[in-house]
Scaffold this active site. Sequence first.
Site, PDB file in Angstrom:
ATOM      1  N   GLN A 136      -7.361   1.093   4.228  1.00 38.77           N
ATOM      2  CA  GLN A 136      -8.190   0.599   5.337  1.00 38.77           C
ATOM      3  C   GLN A 136      -9.610   0.274   4.898  1.00 38.77           C
ATOM      4  O   GLN A 136     -10.275  -0.556   5.506  1.00 38.77           O
ATOM      5  CB  GLN A 136      -8.221   1.621   6.485  1.00 38.77           C
ATOM      6  CG  GLN A 136      -6.938   1.678   7.280  1.00 38.77           C
ATOM      7  CD  GLN A 136      -6.627   0.394   8.048  1.00 38.77           C
ATOM      8  OE1 GLN A 136      -7.519  -0.379   8.398  1.00 38.77           O
ATOM      9  NE2 GLN A 136      -5.355   0.149   8.299  1.00 38.77           N
ATOM     10  N   GLY A 139       0.822  -1.208   0.000  1.00 37.65           N
ATOM     11  CA  GLY A 139       0.000   0.000   0.000  1.00 37.65           C
ATOM     12  C   GLY A 139       0.854   1.255   0.000  1.00 37.65           C
ATOM     13  O   GLY A 139       0.529   2.243  -0.674  1.00 37.65           O
ATOM     14  N   HIS A 154      -2.920  -7.189   2.493  1.00 41.75           N
ATOM     15  CA  HIS A 154      -2.886  -7.767   3.841  1.00 41.75           C
ATOM     16  C   HIS A 154      -3.930  -7.170   4.782  1.00 41.75           C
ATOM     17  O   HIS A 154      -4.082  -7.629   5.906  1.00 41.75           O
ATOM     18  CB  HIS A 154      -1.480  -7.699   4.441  1.00 41.75           C
ATOM     19  CG  HIS A 154      -1.017  -6.356   4.925  1.00 41.75           C
ATOM     20  ND1 HIS A 154      -1.006  -6.022   6.261  1.00 41.75           N
ATOM     21  CD2 HIS A 154      -0.530  -5.289   4.271  1.00 41.75           C
ATOM     22  CE1 HIS A 154      -0.508  -4.804   6.392  1.00 41.75           C
ATOM     23  NE2 HIS A 154      -0.215  -4.336   5.204  1.00 41.75           N
ATOM     24  N   THR A 186       9.925  -8.004 -12.324  1.00 41.20           N
ATOM     25  CA  THR A 186       9.180  -9.229 -12.623  1.00 41.20           C
ATOM     26  C   THR A 186       7.993  -9.350 -11.675  1.00 41.20           C
ATOM     27  O   THR A 186       8.142  -9.206 -10.461  1.00 41.20           O
ATOM     28  CB  THR A 186      10.110 -10.454 -12.488  1.00 41.20           C
ATOM     29  OG1 THR A 186      11.201 -10.274 -13.385  1.00 41.20           O
ATOM     30  CG2 THR A 186       9.373 -11.747 -12.815  1.00 41.20           C
ATOM     31  N   CYS A 194       6.100   4.991  19.796  1.00 40.07           N
ATOM     32  CA  CYS A 194       7.179   5.098  20.772  1.00 40.07           C
ATOM     33  C   CYS A 194       8.389   5.731  20.087  1.00 40.07           C
ATOM     34  O   CYS A 194       8.951   5.167  19.162  1.00 40.07           O
ATOM     35  CB  CYS A 194       7.542   3.716  21.282  1.00 40.07           C
ATOM     36  SG  CYS A 194       8.682   3.769  22.652  1.00 40.07           S
ATOM     37  N   SER A 241      -4.062  -2.482  -0.349  1.00 38.58           N
ATOM     38  CA  SER A 241      -3.008  -3.385   0.122  1.00 38.58           C
ATOM     39  C   SER A 241      -3.656  -4.693   0.555  1.00 38.58           C
ATOM     40  O   SER A 241      -4.590  -4.693   1.364  1.00 38.58           O
ATOM     41  CB  SER A 241      -2.288  -2.736   1.306  1.00 38.58           C
ATOM     42  OG  SER A 241      -1.300  -3.596   1.796  1.00 38.58           O
TER      43      SER A 241
HETATM   44  N1  PLP Z   1      -2.368   3.546   4.122  1.00 36.34           N
HETATM   45  C1  PLP Z   1      -3.094   3.243   5.203  1.00 36.34           C
HETATM   46  C2  PLP Z   1      -4.323   4.030   5.518  1.00 36.34           C
HETATM   47  C3  PLP Z   1      -2.702   2.181   6.025  1.00 36.34           C
HETATM   48  O1  PLP Z   1      -3.432   1.882   7.117  1.00 36.34           O
HETATM   49  C4  PLP Z   1      -1.537   1.443   5.690  1.00 36.34           C
HETATM   50  C5  PLP Z   1      -1.060   0.337   6.555  1.00 36.34           C
HETATM   51  O2  PLP Z   1      -1.299   0.293   7.737  1.00 36.34           O
HETATM   52  C6  PLP Z   1      -0.826   1.806   4.541  1.00 36.34           C
HETATM   53  C7  PLP Z   1      -1.267   2.864   3.769  1.00 36.34           C
HETATM   54  C8  PLP Z   1       0.422   1.078   4.121  1.00 36.34           C
HETATM   55  O3  PLP Z   1       0.142  -0.180   3.602  1.00 36.34           O
HETATM   56  P1  PLP Z   1       1.318  -1.276   3.512  1.00 36.34           P
HETATM   57  O4  PLP Z   1       1.502  -1.805   4.898  1.00 36.34           O
HETATM   58  O5  PLP Z   1       0.806  -2.323   2.568  1.00 36.34           O
HETATM   59  O6  PLP Z   1       2.505  -0.570   2.979  1.00 36.34           O
END
Ligand code: PLP
Length: 382
Positions: free
Chosen positions: A181, A72, A203, A239, A327, A201
């Site tokens: 998100q 992302g 994950h 690739t 932190c 993204s």
């Molecule tokens: N943008 C937002 C709003 C996110 O919450 C995150 C990840 O927490 C990202 C971008 C970044 O995504 P990635 O972890 O795949 O780089």
Amino acid sequence: MDRTIYLDHAATTPVDPRVVEAMLPYFTESYGNPSAVYRLGQHSHEALIIAREQVATVLNARADEIIFTGCGSESDNLALRGVFFAYRHKGNHIITCSIEHPAIINTCRQLAEVFGAEITTLPVDGHGRVDPTAVEAAITPRTVLVSIMYANNEVGTIEPIADIGRIAHEHGVLFHTDAVQAGGQLPLNVDALNVDLLSLSAHKFYGPKGVGMLYLRRGTHLLPTLTGGGQERGFRSGTENVPYIVGLATALTLAYQDRQAKNRKLIAMRDRLIQGVLSSIADAHLTGHPTERLPNSASFCFDGVPADALLVNLDLAGIAASSGSACHAGSFEPSSVLTAMGIPRERALGALRLTLGNDNQPQDIDYVLNVLPGIIARLRHG
Ligand code: PLP
């Protein structure tokens, strides 16, 4: 506690076993380079075509508008840098907001510091919402891009992006949204949302880490930030990571198959969690918008409670959660998202984010509501 109750789905999600199954053949059997002419390569090439079509279907887009990336953050970088450099002849002004993810904020900062970009960072209200009329007021003849997130990662607030996109277009300005998100939970129809570029993204919606995508509306220019062999129509060389791209497309398809039923379940649990926390704990405050929030997101501040100790105690009780605090060199700083929303520093230091997922059950909420008040009381009174 014989298992962890995982309430940090905004950080990442477990990979759906069906996604793993779809990915596996592309590691060991169909491992050919998609650019190769022999059949082994063509199998990979076909997998990419199918994945691109699957993603395009969910976004109501065309397959040639989908660019696969490494995450992302990379999609956000490509959108901002790519548009900034491709439209330099038109202007150098980008409009964004104060609660964006660091992938946006730090990219804007570098564009300003190194490349002379002019960045307008719009404020948000107490619920974390951007006012579309403020976007309109900020647009100048030199504005090349508006980038406002679809939903915030810390407080779950959903931004009025369709309105913001409409306003940007009325002024001939491109609109990007970081939908990382929102992906898997909110509608992603790019025409209804009035977006020209959109980041996702895998994950965050039960796909693997390390693969993302950028939607790029046909006719929009973008200077590639990764140059090389010209993969992804020249926008992202390297690739293609076929198994992970297959994983992203499978996860996205599964997420949108019964999205509304899953959201109903999440919303019911989320609202019971919010009501339960606010009614059983004194000086607890909901952060983010009361209704315009992600189905899975509950976020709070507890006066007089240090977030780091709260997270450790929750972990000991078998609950994985997070706070907005970062932190820095051993000292806890309040989240800049919360302070941008006008939450006082002291209160923001007691932030807790609980983000639900498809694996959670109503009894997980019972358990949290059972143990959280006691933990908060102990931390407040020693
Ligand atoms: N943008 C937002 C709003 C996110 O919450 C995150 C990840 O927490 C990202 C971008 C970044 O995504 P990635 O972890 O795949 O780089």
